[in-house]
Design an enzyme around this catalytic site. Structure first.
Site, PDB file in Angstrom:
ATOM      1  N   LYS A   1      -8.393   5.507  -6.010  1.00 33.22           N
ATOM      2  CA  LYS A   1      -8.204   6.943  -6.458  1.00 33.22           C
ATOM      3  C   LYS A   1     -10.089   7.476  -6.033  1.00 33.22           C
ATOM      4  O   LYS A   1      -9.168   8.991  -5.831  1.00 33.22           O
ATOM      5  CB  LYS A   1      -8.954   6.509  -8.538  1.00 33.22           C
ATOM      6  CG  LYS A   1      -7.533   6.116  -8.765  1.00 33.22           C
ATOM      7  CD  LYS A   1      -8.170   5.567 -10.513  1.00 33.22           C
ATOM      8  CE  LYS A   1      -7.176   4.914 -10.843  1.00 33.22           C
ATOM      9  NZ  LYS A   1      -7.045   4.185 -11.839  1.00 33.22           N
TER      10      LYS A   1
ATOM     11  N   THR B   1       4.314  -0.328   8.336  1.00 31.74           N
ATOM     12  CA  THR B   1       5.616  -0.701   9.209  1.00 31.74           C
ATOM     13  C   THR B   1       4.840  -1.137  11.123  1.00 31.74           C
ATOM     14  O   THR B   1       5.465  -1.846  11.590  1.00 31.74           O
ATOM     15  CB  THR B   1       6.765   0.555  10.119  1.00 31.74           C
ATOM     16  OG1 THR B   1       6.699   0.641   8.174  1.00 31.74           O
ATOM     17  CG2 THR B   1       7.326  -0.133   9.881  1.00 31.74           C
TER      18      THR B   1
ATOM     19  N   GLY C   1       0.200   2.492   7.604  1.00 34.17           N
ATOM     20  CA  GLY C   1       0.674   1.536   8.789  1.00 34.17           C
ATOM     21  C   GLY C   1       0.927   0.039   8.336  1.00 34.17           C
ATOM     22  O   GLY C   1       1.194  -0.445   9.314  1.00 34.17           O
TER      23      GLY C   1
ATOM     24  N   GLY D   1       0.518  -0.794   0.251  1.00 40.27           N
ATOM     25  CA  GLY D   1       0.207   0.342   0.356  1.00 40.27           C
ATOM     26  C   GLY D   1       0.864   1.190  -0.118  1.00 40.27           C
ATOM     27  O   GLY D   1       2.206   0.937   0.116  1.00 40.27           O
ATOM     28  N   PRO D   2      -0.031   2.579  -0.466  1.00 38.87           N
ATOM     29  CA  PRO D   2       1.235   3.291  -0.828  1.00 38.87           C
ATOM     30  C   PRO D   2       2.085   3.623   1.183  1.00 38.87           C
ATOM     31  O   PRO D   2       0.964   3.331   2.267  1.00 38.87           O
ATOM     32  CB  PRO D   2       0.121   4.761  -0.439  1.00 38.87           C
ATOM     33  CG  PRO D   2      -1.162   4.010  -0.762  1.00 38.87           C
ATOM     34  CD  PRO D   2      -1.429   2.898  -0.060  1.00 38.87           C
ATOM     35  N   PRO D   3       2.647   5.004   1.144  1.00 40.55           N
ATOM     36  CA  PRO D   3       3.911   4.918   2.321  1.00 40.55           C
ATOM     37  C   PRO D   3       2.267   5.966   3.109  1.00 40.55           C
ATOM     38  O   PRO D   3       1.307   6.451   3.024  1.00 40.55           O
ATOM     39  CB  PRO D   3       4.333   6.127   2.029  1.00 40.55           C
ATOM     40  CG  PRO D   3       3.811   6.477   0.327  1.00 40.55           C
ATOM     41  CD  PRO D   3       3.296   5.274   0.019  1.00 40.55           C
TER      42      PRO D   3
ATOM     43  N   SER E   1      -4.960   3.476 -17.639  1.00 39.07           N
ATOM     44  CA  SER E   1      -6.486   3.863 -16.891  1.00 39.07           C
ATOM     45  C   SER E   1      -6.945   4.957 -17.872  1.00 39.07           C
ATOM     46  O   SER E   1      -7.574   5.587 -17.034  1.00 39.07           O
ATOM     47  CB  SER E   1      -6.519   4.368 -16.098  1.00 39.07           C
ATOM     48  OG  SER E   1      -5.884   3.983 -15.071  1.00 39.07           O
TER      49      SER E   1
HETATM   50  P1  ADP Z   1       3.837   2.555   6.491  1.00 39.01           P
HETATM   51  O1  ADP Z   1       5.106   1.496   6.815  1.00 39.01           O
HETATM   52  O2  ADP Z   1       3.196   2.161   5.671  1.00 39.01           O
HETATM   53  O3  ADP Z   1       4.412   3.311   5.084  1.00 39.01           O
HETATM   54  P2  ADP Z   1       3.759   3.661   9.460  1.00 39.01           P
HETATM   55  O4  ADP Z   1       3.379   2.260   9.916  1.00 39.01           O
HETATM   56  O5  ADP Z   1       5.387   4.501   9.281  1.00 39.01           O
HETATM   57  O6  ADP Z   1       3.694   3.716   8.033  1.00 39.01           O
HETATM   58  O7  ADP Z   1       3.032   5.167   9.488  1.00 39.01           O
HETATM   59  C1  ADP Z   1       2.889   6.064   9.839  1.00 39.01           C
HETATM   60  C2  ADP Z   1       2.825   6.638  10.821  1.00 39.01           C
HETATM   61  O8  ADP Z   1       0.991   6.589  10.870  1.00 39.01           O
HETATM   62  C3  ADP Z   1       2.834   5.561  11.846  1.00 39.01           C
HETATM   63  O9  ADP Z   1       3.251   6.285  12.784  1.00 39.01           O
HETATM   64  C4  ADP Z   1       1.601   5.366  12.191  1.00 39.01           C
HETATM   65  O10 ADP Z   1       1.955   4.515  13.677  1.00 39.01           O
HETATM   66  C5  ADP Z   1       0.813   5.668  11.834  1.00 39.01           C
HETATM   67  N1  ADP Z   1      -0.709   5.034  11.496  1.00 39.01           N
HETATM   68  C6  ADP Z   1      -0.961   4.598  10.426  1.00 39.01           C
HETATM   69  N2  ADP Z   1      -2.214   3.574  10.708  1.00 39.01           N
HETATM   70  C7  ADP Z   1      -2.576   3.989  11.465  1.00 39.01           C
HETATM   71  C8  ADP Z   1      -3.869   3.674  12.319  1.00 39.01           C
HETATM   72  N3  ADP Z   1      -4.832   3.149  11.445  1.00 39.01           N
HETATM   73  N4  ADP Z   1      -4.549   4.378  13.323  1.00 39.01           N
HETATM   74  C9  ADP Z   1      -3.190   4.411  14.014  1.00 39.01           C
HETATM   75  N5  ADP Z   1      -1.697   4.904  13.762  1.00 39.01           N
HETATM   76  C10 ADP Z   1      -1.414   4.709  12.108  1.00 39.01           C
END
Ligand code: ADP
Length: 673
Positions: free
Chosen positions: A623, A259, A257, A252-254, A580
């Protein structure tokens, strides 16, 4: 030749006079390494004893042994298999993500069930009495026991059932113990094999150890020794992933959540968490290390992280597996498959270590922005779990429950009662970020707290009541400065030939503008804006469609005579591809040729065929979210995506009207009102 041998006498003196080596020898002896590793370390040490301590090879050897001793060969954390505990941790750290949490919990349940299964032993012996005696004893100890009278029978059982331990006689008819060992290593690599040997076959038993047997027990079997061996294997089994369960891949996009869910899994299981990014990796040696023949040789990143984790069973996140460098030497997919495959990674060999390290206790999780880029054999081994961007409502909720309280703590403002107004949070989202996930959003919130921390120290009153701070939209602007983003559609020119499209990229959904213009020339179609092949073909198809249906749209059929058409997609530095944008290009051409401007608050997405059919597209949720972020009012989707859209949760569709279309004329009519 790397080393020069010294005269015996001098060597002996070196041995005696070098306390460093004496100390190292003691450390090796005390480290409790396996026999083969101890041998490896001692051999290296003995080479050093023959060297001048100032020689570079001496320090290479020294570092090598120290490294070997520092690795967690047999250090495991015990898994916490309480699923309620895991669920609580996942819930307390994350808002929403229900489908993802459920999938992760199912995955953990399977692993848990697997590790709770009764320990299964096969006894293979051609003497019936020996077989039934062992069976009786082991059943009494509480194990599940099968028996086989020869190698072939044993292999059949191994093919059908999971077996933890095979106790096998060496000398048997049809297939002897040695052949059975070799074959079963292929069929069921995690089954531990213990050879039972008569006095005459001790040499073959040693051979069997070299070929991968776990241990050998001389006849008659000493029951205490047997019990101890079984206990040892059970202890190892607890930490090893025996199933060929797929490796999770969070896609999924950066900032959505990925990580953070990975960390929560580690916390729930009570394991350590480590991660490496594979982005831009050029060389297999980055992962597997360099041979230790030169100064500065290093282990690869996998083993290095295991050392950092200090345990042999961490949760190990391999980030951005879709971004391994294009010019990778060797085949990245096959290296990754070896690392990720529990059948192969139990003897992962780092070139620097030069000894196999068992990675089968590691729980690997990979992440990717676009799994579509992964080679098929790798994708095949992954179970993809999709993470999607967040709606504005979700972002506000997550900010209130998670991000703001966390940042308050991290900025030492716990003593303050900080409250954000809804307007303030929306303002941060709209004016200072433009993203599917939460990364920049969290960063901007952190900036606010950093500035507040400083202001609070400088006594520059943030509010009249010192302990309570209300952050409203005005304060956000004061702290974050001028807005960084405005609604992109407001910037779009409103003249014929320009339309708005929606694309799906690794950053989530995005809007794009298509610009078409007509000029004198000789029937050339000029395409610019870093268009990939598929996109270029879509543009050609759209042009041919408009030419062959010109009259339908009230366009002069000879419009291309002595003319060139130029189609451009701004933000030319960003490569774009995919089918698309077909309908968006077609409508841009119709708008250009009819002289009617297209509405800038309508965005389109859909693949167009030469005969005018509109094919379905992917990335629907992303989108729609991009349309919401950009202030689009109406989104045109292919009718073929009707069910996907109906399956979206209502909140994801809020704020935009969705129109389903299966032919260009009705879209053109809608867009060029
Ligand atoms: P990714 O690894 O997808 O790039 P991260 O896990 O680093 O994203 O998430 C970025 C920030 O957003 C982190 O601080 C994370 O704890 C927070 N975050 C992402 N999704 C959620 C969620 N559903 N609920 C609470 N915090 C979230």
């Amino acid at each position: 030749m790397l080393f020069t041998k010294k005269p015996e006498k001098q060597v002996d003196e070196n041995k005696k006079s070098n306390p460093e080596l004496t100390e190292l020898r003691t450390s090796i002896e005390k480290a409790g390494l396996s026999d083969s590793l101890t041998l490896l370390a001692i051999r290296e040490l003995e080479r050093m004893e023959n060297m001048d301590p100032s020689a570079p090879e001496y320090s290479i050897g020294f570092n090598y042994i120290e490294y070997l001793l520092s690795l967690p060969w047999h250090v495991f954390t015990d898994d916490n298999l309480d699923l309620n505990h895991a669920e609580n941790i996942m819930d307390s750290k994350h808002y929403g993500l229900n489908a993802i949490k459920e999938r992760v919990l199912e995955y953990l349940s399977v692993r848990t069930l697997f590790s709770l299964q009764k320990f299964h032993i096969i006894v293979v012996d051609d003497e019936e009495i020996a077989r039934t005696n062992l069976e009786y004893i082991l059943r009494k100890e509480g194990y599940a026991v099968s028996t086989a009278a020869n190698g072939l029978e044993a292999i059949n059982i191994l093919k059908e059932q999971h077996v933890d331990l095979m106790l096998t006689d060496l000398k048997m008819e049809k297939m002897d113990g040695m052949q059975l060992l070799e074959l079963s290593k292929k069929i069921s690599p995690h089954t531990k094999i213990v050879m039972i040997t008569g006095f005459a076959t001790v040499n073959s038993a040693v051979d069997a150890l070299k070929k991968g047997a776990f241990h050998y027990l001389p006849k008659p079997i000493n029951l205490e020794e047997l019990r101890q061996t079984v206990r040892q294997i059970i202890e190892i089994k607890k930490h090893i992933q025996m199933t060929r369960s797929p490796i999770l891949c969070f896609a999924g996009p950066p900032g959505t959540g990925k990580t953070s869910v990975g960390r929560a899994i580690a916390e729930a299981l009570g394991r350590k968490f480590v991660r490496i990014s594979l982005a831009g990796l050029r060389d297999e040696a980055d992962l597997r290390g360099h041979r230790k023949t030169y100064v500065g040789a290093m282990p690869g990143r996998i083993i290095n992280e295991i050392k950092r984790a200090e345990t042999a069973n961490p949760v190990f996140m391999l980030d951005e597996i879709d971004k391994i460098g294009q010019d990778f030497h060797g085949d990245p997919a096959s290296v990754l498959l070896e690392i990720l495959d529990p059948e192969q990674n139990s003897h992962f060999t780092d070139h620097y270590l030069d000894a196999p390290f068992d990675l089968s206790g590691v729980m690997f999780i990979s992440t990717a922005n676009m799994v579509e880029r992964l080679p098929a054999p790798l994708l095949d081994r992954l179970e993809v779990i999709r993470f999607s961007g967040y709606t504005e409502k979700e972002k506000i909720h997550i900010a209130r429950i998670h991000l703001i309280p966390r940042q308050i703590k991290e900025h030492g403002l716990s003593g303050f009662d900080v409250k954000f107004s809804d307007d303030a949070i929306s303002k941060i989202i709209h004016n200072y970020t433009q993203e599917a996930g939460l990364r920049n959003f969290e960063r901007e919130i952190a900036t606010i707290f950093r500035k507040m921390a400083r202001l609070s120290l400088q006594n520059n009153n943030l509010s009249n009541n010192t302990n309570s701070i209300i952050v409203d939209a005005a304060l956000v602007e004061k702290l974050l400065g001028p807005r960084k983003f405005s609604h992109e559609i407001a910037e779009r020119e409103n003249k014929p030939g320009i339309t708005t499209g929606l694309v799906w990229t690794e950053f989530g959904g995005e809007i794009i503008f298509i610009e078409a213009s007509l000029m004198k020339g000789n029937r050339q179609l000029i395409l610019t804006g870093s268009m990939g092949n598929v996109l270029q073909e879509s543009a050609q198809t759209a042009l041919s469609f408009v030419r062959s249906n010109a009259e339908l749209f009230g366009i002069d059929p000879d419009f291309f005579n002595e003319r060139d058409i130029h189609i451009h997609i701004p933000s030319g530095a960003i490569p774009k591809d995919g089918p698309s944008a077909g309908i968006t290009i077609a409508v841009a051409l119709i708008s250009l040729l009819t002289g009617k401007p297209a509405r800038n608050d309508i965005a389109m997405t859909g693949e167009l065929t030469l005969s005018g059919r509109i094919l379905g597209i992917s990335g629907i949720r992303e989108k729609i979210l991009a349309a919401q972020r950009s202030g689009i009012k109406i989104v045109v989707f292919p009718k073929r995506n009707e069910t996907d859209i109906a399956n979206l949760e209502p909140e994801a569709r809020e704020g935009v009207e969705i129109v389903l279309a299966d032919e260009i004329p009705s879209i053109a009519k809608l867009v060029m009102q």
